[in-house]
Scaffold this active site. Sequence first.
Site: not given
Ligand SMILES: Nc1nonc1C(=O)N[C@@H]1CC[C@H](O)C1
Length: 247
Positions: A89, A116, A154, A169
């Site tokens: 994130p 985490e 794709r 698309d």
């Molecule tokens: N939104 C997202 N975009 O790519 N990855 C995430 C995501 O939430 N990853 C998680 C956060 C902690 C755990 O390690 C994996």
Amino acid sequence: MRIDVVSLFPDFIDQAAAVGVVGRARERGLLTMQGWNPRDYADGNYRRVDDRPFGGGPGMVMLIEPLRAALAAARAADPAPVRVIYMSPQGRPLTQAKVRELAALPRLVLLCGRYEGVDERLLQTEIDEELSIGDYVLSGGELAAAVVVDAVARLQDGALGDAESAVQDSFEGDGLLDCPHYTRPVEHEMGRVPDVLLSGNHAEIAKWRRQQSLVRTLERRPDLIDEGALGKADRRLLAAWRAGQGG
Ligand SMILES: Nc1nonc1C(=O)N[C@@H]1CC[C@H](O)C1
């Protein structure tokens, strides 16, 4: 294209990329994939891959060394230059423009976090870029990696039966949302297929589809469109639509 995925659940990605367009791309040799499990590189009887966070707080953090060894094995599996991406994130948003950029590369290595997340030192040393599929928290990066695999696969030449469909698309080409699609039956209790689509007039059909994409984008995702930057033809289509709405 080759995509290696470093994950505690490598089978997850393999299954997510086994059907449909992605599965077909792999069968055709347009895409090769391999999973690497950091636990296979973890030491000790328990083969630890995570530990408690320094500074306290909830959850666990993935250890450097198992990830480092798994990444090294993935890198060494093919001589082509590689882009190493950590799904998180905290990453930059994944967009179709980024997907197009990634789809043109010879190789990707996707690192999937769990718990985490990952020790920052590993990220600072081994990762070329962090990407996010959205502003929410998943239990693991595997779903995010599967999204990247699908979107990139794709776009491989030959992956789609009709190359056109990749262009039409949403977000393809000019970044507008896709137009509505209809198929049989013409008449249904839910409504009738728009007459223009039955007309056989391909120029009119193309105009109608473009108009629908413009209107949908303005209504649903105004952040994706700069009306002032639209060309004359698009502005005419919007004006005609608004006139038809009594606007
Ligand atoms: N939104 C997202 N975009 O790519 N990855 C995430 C995501 O939430 N990853 C998680 C956060 C902690 C755990 O390690 C994996």
